[in-house]
Design a protein around this motif. Structure first.
Motif, mmCIF file in Angstrom:
data_model
loop_
_atom_site.group_PDB
_atom_site.id
_atom_site.type_symbol
_atom_site.label_atom_id
_atom_site.label_comp_id
_atom_site.label_asym_id
_atom_site.label_seq_id
_atom_site.Cartn_x
_atom_site.Cartn_y
_atom_site.Cartn_z
ATOM 1 N N ASP A 84 -2.291 14.548 4.010
ATOM 2 C CA ASP A 84 -0.664 14.470 3.490
ATOM 3 C C ASP A 84 -0.069 13.503 4.731
ATOM 4 O OD1 ASP A 84 -1.440 16.204 2.305
ATOM 5 O OD2 ASP A 84 -1.137 17.871 3.278
ATOM 6 N N SER A 85 -0.408 13.324 5.324
ATOM 7 C CA SER A 85 0.642 12.593 6.412
ATOM 8 C C SER A 85 0.533 10.578 5.613
ATOM 9 C CB SER A 85 0.487 12.525 8.054
ATOM 10 O OG SER A 85 0.942 13.407 8.368
ATOM 11 N N ILE A 86 -1.150 10.769 5.598
ATOM 12 C CA ILE A 86 -1.611 9.117 5.262
ATOM 13 C C ILE A 86 -0.779 8.969 3.679
ATOM 14 C CG2 ILE A 86 -3.126 7.929 4.295
ATOM 15 C CD1 ILE A 86 -4.799 9.152 6.504
ATOM 16 N N ARG A 87 -1.123 9.884 2.773
ATOM 17 C CA ARG A 87 -0.374 10.126 1.507
ATOM 18 C C ARG A 87 1.609 10.252 1.484
ATOM 19 N NH1 ARG A 87 -3.734 13.897 1.201
ATOM 20 N NH2 ARG A 87 -5.637 13.799 -0.282
ATOM 21 N N GLU A 88 1.760 10.334 2.100
ATOM 22 C CA GLU A 88 3.314 9.793 2.258
ATOM 23 C C GLU A 88 3.709 8.756 2.716
ATOM 24 O OE1 GLU A 88 7.754 10.925 1.860
ATOM 25 O OE2 GLU A 88 5.628 11.937 1.397
ATOM 26 N N HIS A 89 3.543 8.557 3.771
ATOM 27 C CA HIS A 89 3.430 7.086 4.365
ATOM 28 C C HIS A 89 3.334 5.842 3.092
ATOM 29 C CE1 HIS A 89 2.128 3.091 6.453
ATOM 30 N NE2 HIS A 89 3.386 3.428 6.854
ATOM 31 N N ALA A 90 2.040 5.710 2.474
ATOM 32 C CA ALA A 90 1.649 5.118 1.574
ATOM 33 C C ALA A 90 3.200 5.219 0.529
ATOM 34 C CB ALA A 90 0.536 5.145 0.819
ATOM 35 N N ARG A 91 2.812 6.718 0.276
ATOM 36 C CA ARG A 91 4.296 6.708 -0.687
ATOM 37 C C ARG A 91 5.575 6.269 -0.473
ATOM 38 N NH1 ARG A 91 8.000 9.746 -2.251
ATOM 39 N NH2 ARG A 91 8.220 10.536 0.161
ATOM 40 N N ARG A 92 5.977 6.077 0.806
ATOM 41 C CA ARG A 92 7.173 5.609 1.284
ATOM 42 C C ARG A 92 7.359 3.932 1.083
ATOM 43 N NH1 ARG A 92 9.448 9.431 6.167
ATOM 44 N NH2 ARG A 92 9.055 10.619 5.552
ATOM 45 N N VAL A 93 6.141 3.361 0.980
ATOM 46 C CA VAL A 93 5.836 1.944 1.537
ATOM 47 C C VAL A 93 5.548 1.387 -0.085
ATOM 48 C CG1 VAL A 93 4.916 0.212 2.226
ATOM 49 C CG2 VAL A 93 5.138 2.370 3.637
ATOM 50 N N GLY A 94 5.573 2.705 -0.965
ATOM 51 C CA GLY A 94 5.097 1.521 -2.597
ATOM 52 C C GLY A 94 3.836 0.841 -2.395
ATOM 53 N N MET A 95 3.045 1.881 -1.974
ATOM 54 C CA MET A 95 1.131 1.494 -1.666
ATOM 55 C C MET A 95 0.439 1.904 -1.677
ATOM 56 S SD MET A 95 1.257 0.380 1.966
ATOM 57 C CE MET A 95 1.068 0.755 3.776
ATOM 58 N N PRO A 96 -0.686 1.841 -2.645
ATOM 59 C CA PRO A 96 -2.329 2.785 -2.678
ATOM 60 C C PRO A 96 -2.533 3.575 -1.158
ATOM 61 C CG PRO A 96 -2.534 0.624 -4.010
ATOM 62 C CD PRO A 96 -1.441 0.458 -2.397
ATOM 63 N N GLY A 97 -3.044 4.856 -1.803
ATOM 64 C CA GLY A 97 -2.718 5.124 -0.205
ATOM 65 C C GLY A 97 -3.956 6.973 -0.033
ATOM 66 N N GLU A 98 -4.740 6.531 -1.954
ATOM 67 C CA GLU A 98 -5.174 8.189 -2.079
ATOM 68 C C GLU A 98 -7.431 7.777 -1.659
ATOM 69 O OE1 GLU A 98 -4.211 10.941 -3.251
ATOM 70 O OE2 GLU A 98 -2.627 10.067 -2.881
ATOM 71 N N GLU A 99 -7.034 6.381 -1.356
ATOM 72 C CA GLU A 99 -8.678 6.554 -0.941
ATOM 73 C C GLU A 99 -9.044 6.380 0.670
ATOM 74 O OE1 GLU A 99 -12.446 3.846 -1.954
ATOM 75 O OE2 GLU A 99 -10.721 3.149 -2.777
ATOM 76 N N PHE A 100 -9.035 7.577 1.457
ATOM 77 C CA PHE A 100 -9.047 7.591 2.480
ATOM 78 C C PHE A 100 -10.287 8.075 3.094
ATOM 79 C CE2 PHE A 100 -6.170 10.024 1.658
ATOM 80 C CZ PHE A 100 -6.006 11.752 3.067
ATOM 81 N N TYR A 101 -10.671 7.802 4.577
ATOM 82 C CA TYR A 101 -12.102 8.529 5.145
ATOM 83 C C TYR A 101 -11.364 8.668 6.480
ATOM 84 C CZ TYR A 101 -13.544 6.818 1.414
ATOM 85 O OH TYR A 101 -13.844 6.302 -0.286
ATOM 86 N N LYS A 102 -11.636 10.014 6.974
ATOM 87 C CA LYS A 102 -11.816 10.315 8.234
ATOM 88 C C LYS A 102 -12.658 9.876 9.097
ATOM 89 C CE LYS A 102 -10.700 14.072 11.428
ATOM 90 N NZ LYS A 102 -11.164 15.639 11.258
ATOM 91 N N VAL A 103 -12.833 9.274 10.054
ATOM 92 C CA VAL A 103 -13.423 8.793 10.344
ATOM 93 C C VAL A 103 -14.283 9.174 11.978
ATOM 94 C CG1 VAL A 103 -14.313 6.830 12.860
ATOM 95 C CG2 VAL A 103 -12.418 6.679 10.680
#
Length: 101
Positions: free
Chosen positions: A64-83
């Motif tokens: 959710d933090s990744i999504r929120e950061h991407a939303r605030r920036v205005g860039m994609p942020g839905e495709e992510f993977y935990k290492v």
């Protein structure tokens, strides 16, 4: 915080757009969300469609933090993977300095 890889395919038309987004991303991460996300590095790629994409390495509290950061920036942020783990065979190559003209 956990380590994540975020894929942002064909997100920018050119390097100038990417640089502007990067500045906004750093500012928001550092000033507004420093307890939730931390940008580590990005690998910039040329996409098949001629646009610019990235693979970004972040530390984040959660998805959710990744999504929120991407939303605030205005860039994609839905495709992510935990290492799960990191395997380093060699460190990132160091580019030689560019000579001043």
């Amino acid at each position: 915080m956990d380590l994540y890889v975020i894929r942002r395919p064909s997100a920018w038309a050119n390097m100038a757009e990417l640089q502007a987004a990067g500045a906004t991303s750093a500012r928001i991460g550092n000033e507004q969300m420093s307890d939730r996300v931390r940008w580590i590095r990005s690998y910039v790629v040329h996409e098949a469609d001629g646009r610019i994409g990235t693979f970004c390495i972040y530390e984040a509290r959660d998805g959710d933090s990744i999504r929120e950061h991407a939303r605030r920036v205005g860039m994609p942020g839905e495709e992510f993977y935990k290492v799960a783990t990191t395997v380093v065979v060699r460190g990132d190559p160091v580019e030689p300095p560019i000579a001043a003209e």
